[in-house]
Design a protein around this motif. Structure first.
Motif, mmCIF file in Angstrom:
data_model
loop_
_atom_site.group_PDB
_atom_site.id
_atom_site.type_symbol
_atom_site.label_atom_id
_atom_site.label_comp_id
_atom_site.label_asym_id
_atom_site.label_seq_id
_atom_site.Cartn_x
_atom_site.Cartn_y
_atom_site.Cartn_z
ATOM 1 N N SER A 7 5.189 53.666 -8.120
ATOM 2 C CA SER A 7 3.781 53.694 -8.486
ATOM 3 C C SER A 7 2.979 52.983 -7.399
ATOM 4 C CB SER A 7 3.596 52.978 -9.824
ATOM 5 O OG SER A 7 2.227 52.911 -10.142
ATOM 6 N N SER A 9 -1.183 51.926 -6.113
ATOM 7 C CA SER A 9 -2.583 51.785 -6.515
ATOM 8 C C SER A 9 -3.443 51.943 -5.281
ATOM 9 C CB SER A 9 -2.825 50.410 -7.136
ATOM 10 O OG SER A 9 -2.038 50.258 -8.288
ATOM 11 N N GLU A 11 -7.760 53.126 -3.919
ATOM 12 C CA GLU A 11 -9.143 53.432 -4.271
ATOM 13 C C GLU A 11 -9.267 54.925 -4.583
ATOM 14 O OE1 GLU A 11 -11.614 51.181 -4.483
ATOM 15 O OE2 GLU A 11 -10.159 49.600 -4.008
#
Length: 108
Positions: A7, A9, A11
């Motif tokens: 996973s 992250s 913007e």
């Protein structure tokens, strides 16, 4: 081969940009990111391999330079005036003419 989920992250703007690039490449986002990361790793490894010899030479030179900067345990034998001038000229070439004016064989 077993697959592992990772996973990340990022913007929203970055995610959209990646999606657009993946679509243009005809790939899904996951395949696109794996391809990009794999290519980057291969480039990095090739560069590291290409410069391994140079890196070894630099590391050896840095080690030698560190040793050269160490003061000997025993005082250096007195130098003649000509030897002192030769040493001063050599140090000037290495460290520049604006180095502190410490004469060879004298304490700093």
């Amino acid at each position: 081969m077993a697959r592992t989920r990772i996973s990340i992250s990022l913007e929203q703007e970055q995610a959209e940009r990646i999606r657009r690039h993946a679509e243009r490449a005809g790939m899904d986002v996951s395949a696109y990111l794996v391809h990009a990361a794999t290519r980057q790793m291969a480039e990095t490894e090739a560069i590291e391999e290409q410069f391994a010899g140079v890196d070894a030479v630099i590391a050896a030179a840095e080690t030698e330079a560190a040793r050269a900067g160490e003061l000997p345990e025993e005082p250096v034998a007195d130098l003649t005036e000509e030897e002192r001038r030769d040493v001063e000229r050599a140090l000037g070439l290495v460290y520049g003419a604006d180095r502190p004016a410490v004469r060879p064989g004298e304490a700093a």
